[in-house]
Design an enzyme around this catalytic site. Sequence first.
Site, PDB file in Angstrom:
ATOM      1  N   HIS A   1     -11.777  -5.551   8.674  1.00  0.00           N
ATOM      2  CA  HIS A   1     -12.312  -5.568   7.307  1.00  0.00           C
ATOM      3  C   HIS A   1     -13.713  -4.975   7.216  1.00  0.00           C
ATOM      4  CE1 HIS A   1      -9.090  -8.542   7.004  1.00  0.00           C
ATOM      5  NE2 HIS A   1      -9.148  -8.409   5.694  1.00  0.00           N
TER       6      HIS A   1
ATOM      7  N   GLU B   1       0.826  -1.215   0.000  1.00  0.00           N
ATOM      8  CA  GLU B   1       0.000   0.000   0.000  1.00  0.00           C
ATOM      9  C   GLU B   1       0.858   1.263   0.000  1.00  0.00           C
ATOM     10  OE1 GLU B   1      -0.673  -2.653   1.857  1.00  0.00           O
ATOM     11  OE2 GLU B   1      -2.718  -3.232   1.309  1.00  0.00           O
TER      12      GLU B   1
END
Lengths: 345, 338
Positions: free
Chosen positions: B130, B61
């Site tokens: 999540h 990322e």
Amino acid sequence: MIKPEPSPQDLQYLVAQAELDADQLRRAYRQLCLIRSFENLIADRYYIGKAPEFNMAAGPIRGEMHLAVGQEAVAVGVCSLLEESDAVVSTHRPHHHALAKGVEPKKLAAEIFGKASGLCHGKGGHMHLFDTSKHFSCSGIVGASFPQAAGAAFAFRKLGQRQVAVAFAGEGAANHGTFAETLNVAGLFQLPLVVVIEDNLYADSTPKWAALSTVHHFQRAQSFNVPSYVVDGMDLIDVYRVAKLVIERARNGMGPALIEAVCYRYRGHFEGDAEEYRTREEVERWRALDPIPRLGERLKVLGWADEATLNRLRDEAQQEAEAAIQFAESSPLPEPQEALRGVFQ
Amino acid sequence: MRKLKGLAFAIAEAIDQEMAHNERLVVLGEDVTYWGAVFGFTMGLFPKYGRERVVDTPITEQTFMGMAVGAASVGLHPVVSLMFVDFCGAGFDQMFNHMAKNHYMSGGQLPMPVTVITAIGGGYGDAAQHSQVLYGLFAHLPGFKIVVPATAYDAKGLTVRALADPNPVIIFGHKLLTGLPFLPFEGEEEEVPEERYTLEFGQAAVRRQGRDLTIVAAGLMVPRSLQAAERLAQEGISAEVIDLRTLVPLDETTLVASARKTGRVLIVDEDYMSYGLSGEVAFRIQAGALGSLKAPIQRLAVPDVPIPFSEPLESAVIPSVQRIYEAARSLVGVQALA
């Protein structure tokens, strides 16, 4: 890594091999002197108002100040091979890279002084210097330059351009995750990226031996299939020789490379650093390897400059640096309302 | 016109149509080729544009966000897929210290046309790493424009707008509104034009007119609030439902006008309660409509706990239709202070 001084004959061979001529080397000498003078003047002005009590917010230059005195040869050796449209992403210690990339010294100084006439109208300051006309940027965050330069390299390739991107970083930054991540991506996509690790042996105050499980970063780059070289960062010719090879290769679509330039900063990590992590003797030892007199001596050995020429180049550089500082000092501060402008385009 | 189910296809279609005429758009991120970015936001692009313009990156990322910063600064417009917004931690430095700031810090020199598309929200048992929403984190940082579409029509128009923006824009697509077969769907099939159209940022949508209270919501909380409003209507309570659509810029005018009309406001937010969207919206409304408020502004949000896994626990923290309905009803029952 610090290579012994070559004999006059070998010096001629090295210079020929690097395809360096007298003009280029004299220009490089002047550039080294310009950076040195510029940073010495910045150091001088930085302490105004900061005595007897050191207060970072006081005086004409605010905030932290990271100077690269001693590391000039790395910047000049690499950047003198770049075209204006090649991208350079630098670090929190960015002045030498900026000047070597051709950033206007006056605007650079004015930004460091927080003036309206500065590169970024006083919004960036010493660690956040941007000059899009020279494709120069930097970041105050350790390890941030790797992916950004890779992104520029990615864009150059995508846009079908022949530019290369250079990420400068310190050896401390090479312990950041972005180093490994970026080398993997650059090797994978064969990006026109050159990573230059300026290994000045200390990450802030932490010695390299206390932060790195191996000795060199170049070995780690090789594990990502990225060709890597160690150079003597106190020797302009050695830096130039290898930089020329890898920059040309990147420009010709042959992928990324890493240069680990072993060098030394003569001043602390930041101005005001008590430097208890190293001895005065160590600093003196490295001063004997100073890239500026080292190149000056070689110019004399090669017969490409005499003492008078060197003095003239040094004086010219000093005057240019002084003019930049004077421009900065005499420029107005930005209007306060400027702070509220420019979050979005 | 044809019917579309969910945000994912609408967003992917917007990117596709813009890529067709803007060579500078390049899609980067995790699983953007075969999987169409896991939540479908880039589906169909890979077969059409190939790996030259739809680029799977390693799971890095920090590095692909940094690449977007570098690529944008020299002329590309990267569309970056951040798989789950929860993973922003790993890429956050490049986002908030560089993507959001380089334009400002450079005194306006550096353009930063980047569109980040990410999936948000819970409600299907994916637990604390999540299921977050987190748009408040990004909205808090100056330099990002924040888009939270609740309908396919909005998703397409706002994505087209984002892809033309010279600034970094983050599009937060709620997973339960994507319309993908492996997830519950709480949106509605709707008419979406096939041709290109743009929606402006900073304009909230009044999804339902009302006179007794205003419910302010974004993303999944919009359809849930509309359902709650239906139930309230059966009891004679008339709720106005406002869909914020963009958090930055925020449409204060519509919020204040509605609050002045109804005098009562309930803010429904799937992000954490404290220091977030609900506090910001409440403040802006009171600043503009204090004299018209008949009761303190109420809010319903995740009560400052990570999103739990087990169904009864998850349902207890994410605002449901039932709880929106209850909160709204009790708010209308509250007597005027003055």
